[in-house]
Design a protein around this motif. Structure first.
Motif, PDB file in Angstrom:
ATOM      1  N   ALA A  72       0.812  -1.224   0.000  1.00  0.00           N
ATOM      2  CA  ALA A  72       0.000   0.000   0.000  1.00  0.00           C
ATOM      3  C   ALA A  72       0.845   1.273   0.000  1.00  0.00           C
ATOM      4  O   ALA A  72       0.350   2.345  -0.347  1.00  0.00           O
ATOM      5  N   LEU A  73       2.109   1.180   0.375  1.00  0.00           N
ATOM      6  CA  LEU A  73       2.876   2.387   0.677  1.00  0.00           C
ATOM      7  C   LEU A  73       3.150   3.242  -0.544  1.00  0.00           C
ATOM      8  O   LEU A  73       3.187   4.474  -0.449  1.00  0.00           O
ATOM      9  N   ASP A  77       1.279   9.064   0.406  1.00  0.00           N
ATOM     10  CA  ASP A  77       2.383  10.002   0.545  1.00  0.00           C
ATOM     11  C   ASP A  77       3.391   9.519   1.592  1.00  0.00           C
ATOM     12  O   ASP A  77       3.004   9.045   2.661  1.00  0.00           O
ATOM     13  N   ARG A  78       4.680   9.641   1.266  1.00  0.00           N
ATOM     14  CA  ARG A  78       5.724   9.246   2.214  1.00  0.00           C
ATOM     15  C   ARG A  78       5.613  10.020   3.524  1.00  0.00           C
ATOM     16  O   ARG A  78       6.015   9.518   4.582  1.00  0.00           O
ATOM     17  N   VAL A  85       7.089   4.531  10.593  1.00  0.00           N
ATOM     18  CA  VAL A  85       8.236   3.629  10.685  1.00  0.00           C
ATOM     19  C   VAL A  85       9.286   4.196  11.636  1.00  0.00           C
ATOM     20  O   VAL A  85       9.844   3.472  12.466  1.00  0.00           O
ATOM     21  N   ARG A  86       9.556   5.487  11.538  1.00  0.00           N
ATOM     22  CA  ARG A  86      10.569   6.087  12.402  1.00  0.00           C
ATOM     23  C   ARG A  86      10.178   6.040  13.876  1.00  0.00           C
ATOM     24  O   ARG A  86      11.045   6.001  14.760  1.00  0.00           O
ATOM     25  N   GLU A 107      10.122  -1.361  -3.833  1.00  0.00           N
ATOM     26  CA  GLU A 107       9.071  -0.593  -4.496  1.00  0.00           C
ATOM     27  C   GLU A 107       8.449   0.434  -3.554  1.00  0.00           C
ATOM     28  O   GLU A 107       8.126   1.555  -3.960  1.00  0.00           O
ATOM     29  N   SER A 108       8.286   0.065  -2.297  1.00  0.00           N
ATOM     30  CA  SER A 108       7.640   0.953  -1.331  1.00  0.00           C
ATOM     31  C   SER A 108       8.566   2.062  -0.843  1.00  0.00           C
ATOM     32  O   SER A 108       8.100   3.103  -0.372  1.00  0.00           O
ATOM     33  N   GLY A 109       9.865   1.819  -0.915  1.00  0.00           N
ATOM     34  CA  GLY A 109      10.828   2.764  -0.353  1.00  0.00           C
ATOM     35  C   GLY A 109      11.349   2.369   1.010  1.00  0.00           C
ATOM     36  O   GLY A 109      12.238   3.031   1.552  1.00  0.00           O
ATOM     37  N   LEU A 110      10.827   1.277   1.592  1.00  0.00           N
ATOM     38  CA  LEU A 110      11.293   0.869   2.919  1.00  0.00           C
ATOM     39  C   LEU A 110      12.757   0.448   2.882  1.00  0.00           C
ATOM     40  O   LEU A 110      13.517   0.763   3.802  1.00  0.00           O
ATOM     41  N   ALA A 111      13.181  -0.249   1.825  1.00  0.00           N
ATOM     42  CA  ALA A 111      14.580  -0.687   1.738  1.00  0.00           C
ATOM     43  C   ALA A 111      15.521   0.511   1.770  1.00  0.00           C
ATOM     44  O   ALA A 111      16.566   0.484   2.424  1.00  0.00           O
ATOM     45  N   GLU A 112      15.155   1.559   1.062  1.00  0.00           N
ATOM     46  CA  GLU A 112      15.970   2.772   1.024  1.00  0.00           C
ATOM     47  C   GLU A 112      16.019   3.453   2.391  1.00  0.00           C
ATOM     48  O   GLU A 112      17.025   4.053   2.778  1.00  0.00           O
TER      49      GLU A 112
END
Length: 216
Positions: A72-73, A77-78, A85-86, A107-112
């Motif tokens: 869903a992420l 919006d981030r 998460v933080r 894809e979600s940006g979590l890895a980054e």
């Protein structure tokens, strides 16, 4: 990181988790990530709910538990989800299909985002642990759209989970040894009473059975 096969299944693994958190579990806020289950054909909506409510992960007595669905992420919006998460003390990352989880982490940006989460603890179960490794081996790829068996490579070793699991005869020690000859790097086979703690050092935490392969 606390990389487990079956979750927090015994007092020794529980103590390792508390040590990594630096606080009691009752004082820690958790986010549960079920995403890997959607890529595993054996999983279902019912299995996701059992994992959230069941033993060894969501039921440990956290101060709070929320659900973070990675698929869903990318559609929100981030600015909404990054603070969630933080604010978490721990990410509880369930099992399922590791290459599917890897895809959605990227894809979600979590890895980054992960390298900036210096104080958060990653507790993986099965695929939630394997996703941190360089490769999982083709034996564990069950997502039909997977481009291969490569995963994030945030640790230098691979993991063969659920060693000697009673209902899965292919998860024998002989199978693990054959898998290890092809994995091309350091590796561990761990049963559901074992975890690998990754902090200042790598430590195997176990009340069960584990084997190390291809050590340097």
């Amino acid at each position: 990181m606390l990389l487990t096969s079956g979750g927090v299944t015994n007092p020794t693994i529980n103590a390792a988790l508390v040590s990594l958190l630096g606080k009691p579990i009752a004082d820690a806020d958790a986010l549960f990530i079920p995403t890997a289950q959607w890529g595993q054909p054996a999983c279902s909506p019912a299995s996701v709910m059992r994992s959230i409510a069941g033993p060894g992960l969501g039921d440990l007595g956290w101060k709070s538990v929320g659900v973070l669905e990675l698929t869903a992420l990318s559609s929100i919006d981030r600015g909404r989800w990054v603070p969630w998460v933080r604010a978490a003390d721990v990410l509880l990352v369930d099992g399922g299909e590791a290459t599917y989880l890897c895809h959605w982490m990227k894809e979600s940006g979590l890895a980054e985002l992960l390298p900036s989460l210096e104080d958060a603890v990653w507790v993986g179960v099965s695929a939630g642990s394997m996703v941190m490794t360089p490769r999982i081996g083709p034996e564990f790829v069950d997502w039909d759209r997977s481009p291969g068996d490569e995963t994030l490579g945030l640790v230098e070793f691979s993991i063969f989970p659920h060693l000697d699991y009673p209902d899965w005869p292919d998860n024998s020690l002989d199978s693990a040894r054959r898998w290890a000859t092809k994995i091309g790097g350091p590796a561990y086979a761990i049963d559901d009473q074992t975890a690998i703690s990754v902090g200042d050092a790598i430590e195997v935490i176990s009340e069960g059975h584990w084997e190390q392969f291809n050590s340097r």
